[in-house]
Write a protein that holds these residues in place. Structure first.
Motif, PDB file in Angstrom:
ATOM      1  N   THR A  31       0.602  -1.293   0.266  1.00 21.74           N
ATOM      2  CA  THR A  31       0.164   0.041   0.098  1.00 21.74           C
ATOM      3  C   THR A  31       0.538   1.177  -0.140  1.00 21.74           C
ATOM      4  O   THR A  31       1.899   1.302   0.246  1.00 21.74           O
ATOM      5  CB  THR A  31      -1.038  -0.093   1.389  1.00 21.74           C
ATOM      6  OG1 THR A  31       0.318   0.424   2.362  1.00 21.74           O
ATOM      7  CG2 THR A  31      -1.852  -1.166   1.249  1.00 21.74           C
ATOM      8  N   THR A  32       0.395   2.153  -0.126  1.00 21.73           N
ATOM      9  CA  THR A  32       0.941   3.281   0.277  1.00 21.73           C
ATOM     10  C   THR A  32       1.686   4.122   1.286  1.00 21.73           C
ATOM     11  O   THR A  32       2.509   4.526   1.285  1.00 21.73           O
ATOM     12  CB  THR A  32       0.277   4.740  -0.419  1.00 21.73           C
ATOM     13  OG1 THR A  32      -0.402   4.610  -2.057  1.00 21.73           O
ATOM     14  CG2 THR A  32       0.474   6.189  -0.404  1.00 21.73           C
ATOM     15  N   GLU A  33       1.279   3.610   2.018  1.00 14.14           N
ATOM     16  CA  GLU A  33       1.308   3.478   3.086  1.00 14.14           C
ATOM     17  C   GLU A  33       3.019   2.726   3.633  1.00 14.14           C
ATOM     18  O   GLU A  33       3.712   3.380   5.027  1.00 14.14           O
ATOM     19  CB  GLU A  33       0.606   3.243   4.883  1.00 14.14           C
ATOM     20  CG  GLU A  33       0.837   3.245   6.286  1.00 14.14           C
ATOM     21  CD  GLU A  33      -0.247   2.811   7.568  1.00 14.14           C
ATOM     22  OE1 GLU A  33      -0.331   3.392   8.452  1.00 14.14           O
ATOM     23  OE2 GLU A  33      -1.593   2.712   7.208  1.00 14.14           O
ATOM     24  N   ILE A  35       4.584   2.177   1.747  1.00 14.37           N
ATOM     25  CA  ILE A  35       6.165   2.210   0.521  1.00 14.37           C
ATOM     26  C   ILE A  35       5.956   3.499   1.778  1.00 14.37           C
ATOM     27  O   ILE A  35       7.898   4.195   1.480  1.00 14.37           O
ATOM     28  CB  ILE A  35       5.395   2.891  -0.817  1.00 14.37           C
ATOM     29  CG1 ILE A  35       5.347   1.583  -1.211  1.00 14.37           C
ATOM     30  CG2 ILE A  35       6.625   3.573  -1.774  1.00 14.37           C
ATOM     31  CD1 ILE A  35       4.626   1.697  -2.632  1.00 14.37           C
ATOM     32  N   LEU A  36       5.384   4.496   1.986  1.00 13.51           N
ATOM     33  CA  LEU A  36       5.947   5.582   3.142  1.00 13.51           C
ATOM     34  C   LEU A  36       6.568   5.260   4.119  1.00 13.51           C
ATOM     35  O   LEU A  36       7.977   6.061   4.029  1.00 13.51           O
ATOM     36  CB  LEU A  36       4.461   6.584   2.780  1.00 13.51           C
ATOM     37  CG  LEU A  36       4.247   7.763   1.550  1.00 13.51           C
ATOM     38  CD1 LEU A  36       3.008   8.528   2.150  1.00 13.51           C
ATOM     39  CD2 LEU A  36       5.564   8.318   1.188  1.00 13.51           C
TER      40      LEU A  36
END
Length: 60
Positions: A31-33, A35-36
């Protein structure tokens, strides 16, 4: 208003349930989370590593 420890425990149980349902769904994509979070951790590691190496050289 609930004590802070109860709020933290509730949030922890909540996140555990969300993680369990996330993995039960068989969804293994990032998810984007995720990756961040990874970028944040690596930026801290790569930023501090020269400082740590320099410190070790100065102390040794």
């Amino acid at each position: 208003m609930a004590p802070i420890s109860e709020e933290i425990a509730g949030a922890f149980v909540n996140s555990q349930n969300e993680m369990a349902s996330h993995y039960d769904a068989g969804q293994q994509s990032f998810t984007t989370e995720d990756i961040l979070w990874a970028v944040g951790i690596w930026s801290v590691i790569l930023t501090l590593s020269p400082v740590i190496v320099f410190y070790m050289l100065m102390v040794a």
